[in-house]
Design a protein around this motif. Structure first.
Motif, short mmCIF file in Angstrom:
data_model
loop_
_atom_site.label_atom_id
_atom_site.label_comp_id
_atom_site.label_asym_id
_atom_site.label_seq_id
_atom_site.Cartn_x
_atom_site.Cartn_y
_atom_site.Cartn_z
N ASP A 23 -21.37 -13.63 -23.89
CA ASP A 23 -20.56 -13.54 -25.20
C ASP A 23 -19.18 -13.24 -24.94
OD1 ASP A 23 -19.71 -13.71 -27.51
OD2 ASP A 23 -21.30 -12.32 -28.44
N TYR A 24 -18.23 -13.96 -25.11
CA TYR A 24 -16.80 -13.43 -24.58
C TYR A 24 -16.02 -13.32 -26.06
CZ TYR A 24 -17.44 -15.45 -19.99
OH TYR A 24 -17.77 -15.62 -18.59
N PHE A 38 -9.20 -21.69 -18.16
CA PHE A 38 -10.17 -20.58 -18.55
C PHE A 38 -10.04 -19.33 -17.62
CE2 PHE A 38 -12.53 -24.58 -19.38
CZ PHE A 38 -12.68 -24.46 -20.79
N ASP A 65 -7.18 -21.02 -27.47
CA ASP A 65 -8.26 -21.94 -27.22
C ASP A 65 -7.53 -23.17 -26.34
OD1 ASP A 65 -10.13 -23.94 -27.11
OD2 ASP A 65 -10.58 -23.58 -29.28
N SER A 104 -21.14 -21.36 -26.18
CA SER A 104 -21.88 -21.00 -27.33
C SER A 104 -22.64 -21.95 -28.15
CB SER A 104 -21.16 -19.83 -28.13
OG SER A 104 -20.14 -20.59 -28.51
N GLU A 158 -14.28 -19.31 -31.10
CA GLU A 158 -14.01 -20.40 -30.43
C GLU A 158 -14.38 -20.63 -28.98
OE1 GLU A 158 -12.34 -22.81 -32.38
OE2 GLU A 158 -12.26 -21.28 -34.12
N GLN A 159 -15.04 -19.59 -28.72
CA GLN A 159 -15.52 -19.62 -27.19
C GLN A 159 -16.49 -20.78 -26.81
OE1 GLN A 159 -18.55 -16.74 -25.83
NE2 GLN A 159 -18.61 -16.01 -27.99
N HIS A 184 -15.64 -14.33 -29.30
CA HIS A 184 -14.47 -15.26 -29.95
C HIS A 184 -15.27 -16.47 -30.54
CE1 HIS A 184 -11.01 -17.39 -30.77
NE2 HIS A 184 -10.29 -16.27 -30.82
N PRO A 222 -16.64 -21.05 -19.18
CA PRO A 222 -18.00 -20.13 -19.45
C PRO A 222 -19.23 -21.16 -19.18
CG PRO A 222 -16.52 -19.95 -21.34
CD PRO A 222 -15.85 -20.96 -20.43
N GLU A 251 -5.86 -18.42 -21.71
CA GLU A 251 -7.43 -17.72 -22.09
C GLU A 251 -7.39 -17.04 -23.58
OE1 GLU A 251 -10.02 -16.24 -20.45
OE2 GLU A 251 -10.23 -15.26 -22.32
N LEU A 252 -8.35 -17.61 -23.82
CA LEU A 252 -8.89 -17.45 -25.44
C LEU A 252 -8.71 -15.80 -25.77
CD1 LEU A 252 -9.86 -18.91 -27.75
CD2 LEU A 252 -12.19 -18.48 -27.07
N ASN A 253 -9.30 -15.04 -25.07
CA ASN A 253 -9.50 -13.67 -25.61
C ASN A 253 -8.51 -12.88 -25.35
OD1 ASN A 253 -10.41 -11.00 -25.83
ND2 ASN A 253 -12.33 -11.34 -25.62
#
Ligand SMILES: C[S@@+](CC[C@H](N)C(=O)[O-])C[C@H]1O[C@@H](n2cnc3c(N)ncnc32)[C@H](O)[C@@H]1O
Length: 301
Positions: free
Chosen positions: A55-56, A251, A28, A64, A60-61, A58, A49, A272-274
């Motif tokens: 919807d990625y 991001f 994150d 959303s 913590e995205q 995750h 985003p 990157e989170l994912n």
């Protein structure tokens, strides 16, 4: 989630990978940006985003949040941290999209259905208009400008609004308004004397670069649903940095910013989170075989 890399060699959160001059941090950005040193980066080029769109996958995205007002507040806090990391003469280039307040139904795909290669968060929320800003059903949110004004209020100097005109926009089957074919890019500085190389990118006639950029989509080996064109990142990097300087993208998605940076001889920090997208970005970036990449894995944060 475990720290480090899974025995199967899959990327997981809280890991760091080095690919040439690019540092890829997985997690994150709200937790990772505070770990980067102050005044260490020349420019930030990023596309967060868009609120309520995709919807990625995750928890913590970003994007959303229950209301767009909370989304704006999150972005302001993130870019305050980016300001600390930027050099005083550094700049922020922010690409951000809009959306509509909607009321009723979940669309013919049902709630959170898979549409194309992504999920549409907006369908989860279609049963009520977000309670903010006096929004009504079908109102255009005006989010890019709301974010720009909020950043201005937070201390950024808003220097330019660039319209990215899409050569090949996503088709929209709307019958009550023109379909969308543009997105916004904002240039922010933190002081009036910032670095901008006006000779680096010119119009074909040799004139000063204009604030509308006609850019097409490009082949992208990752299956990321929302990558921007490499040419967009290229332009910003050329205008905002000198060779050898560092670019940040908190991001990162499929790593387009780093790809452009690499080709232009700049260093890059990606967040990157994912982990799946991070792994796809690493694959896209690596010039070397996968095995060598694994051998060059950096420190675990
Ligand atoms: C619009 S995409 C960026 C696409 C990128 N410009 C490219 O060309 O591939 C936004 C990305 O931000 C990631 N993201 C969402 N929330 C995040 C967070 N809190 N920290 C870091 N990355 C996040 C998503 O997983 C997604 O890949």
């Amino acid at each position: 989630m475990d720290k480090g890399f899974s025995p199967g060699g899959q990327f997981v959160e809280h890991a760091e990978v080095h690919i040439g001059e690019t540092r890829l941090l997985i997690g994150d950005c709200r937790k990772l940006l505070p770990l980067l040193p102050s005044e260490s980066v020349q420019c930030c080029i990023t596309s967060p985003p868009y609120w309520g769109l995709r919807d990625y996958e995750h928890p913590e995205q970003l994007g959303s949040e229950p209301s767009p007002a909370e989304y704006v507040a999150h972005l302001v806090a993130i870019f305050r941290e980016v300001r600390r990391i930027l050099r005083p003469e550094g700049t922020l280039w922010l690409n951000i999209g809009d959306g509509y307040a909607r009321n009723g139904g979940t669309g013919r795909h049902g709630p959170n259905a898979r549409v194309g290669n992504t999920r549409k968060l907006i369908q989860k929320r279609n049963c009520r208009v977000p309670a903010c800003w006096g929004l009504k059903d079908r109102d255009l949110l005006g989010l890019p400008w709301r974010v720009a004004f909020a950043l201005q209020e937070d201390g950024w100097i808003l220097r330019s609004h660039i319209v990215w005109i899409k050569k090949t926009p996503m088709p929209e089957s709307v019958r009550n308004r023109p379909s969308r074919a543009t997105e916004d890019i904002f240039l922010f500085a933190q002081q009036p004397g910032y670095f901008y190389d006006h000779q680096a990118v010119r119009e074909p006639s040799g004139a000063n670069l204009k604030n509308y950029w006609l850019l097409g989509s490009e082949p992208n080996s990752s299956d990321h649903p929302a990558a921007f064109p490499k040419d967009l990142a290229r332009r910003c990097i050329l205008l905002a940095t000198r060779p050898g300087e560092t670019v940040l993208d908190p991001f990162a998605g499929s790593g387009t910013t780093a790809l452009a940076a690499q080709e232009l001889g700049r260093r890059c920090i990606l967040i990157e989170l994912n982990p799946a997208y991070a792994q796809a970005a690493a694959r896209r970036l690596q010039a070397r075989p996968q095995r060598e990449l694994w051998l060059s894995l950096g420190n675990v944060l």
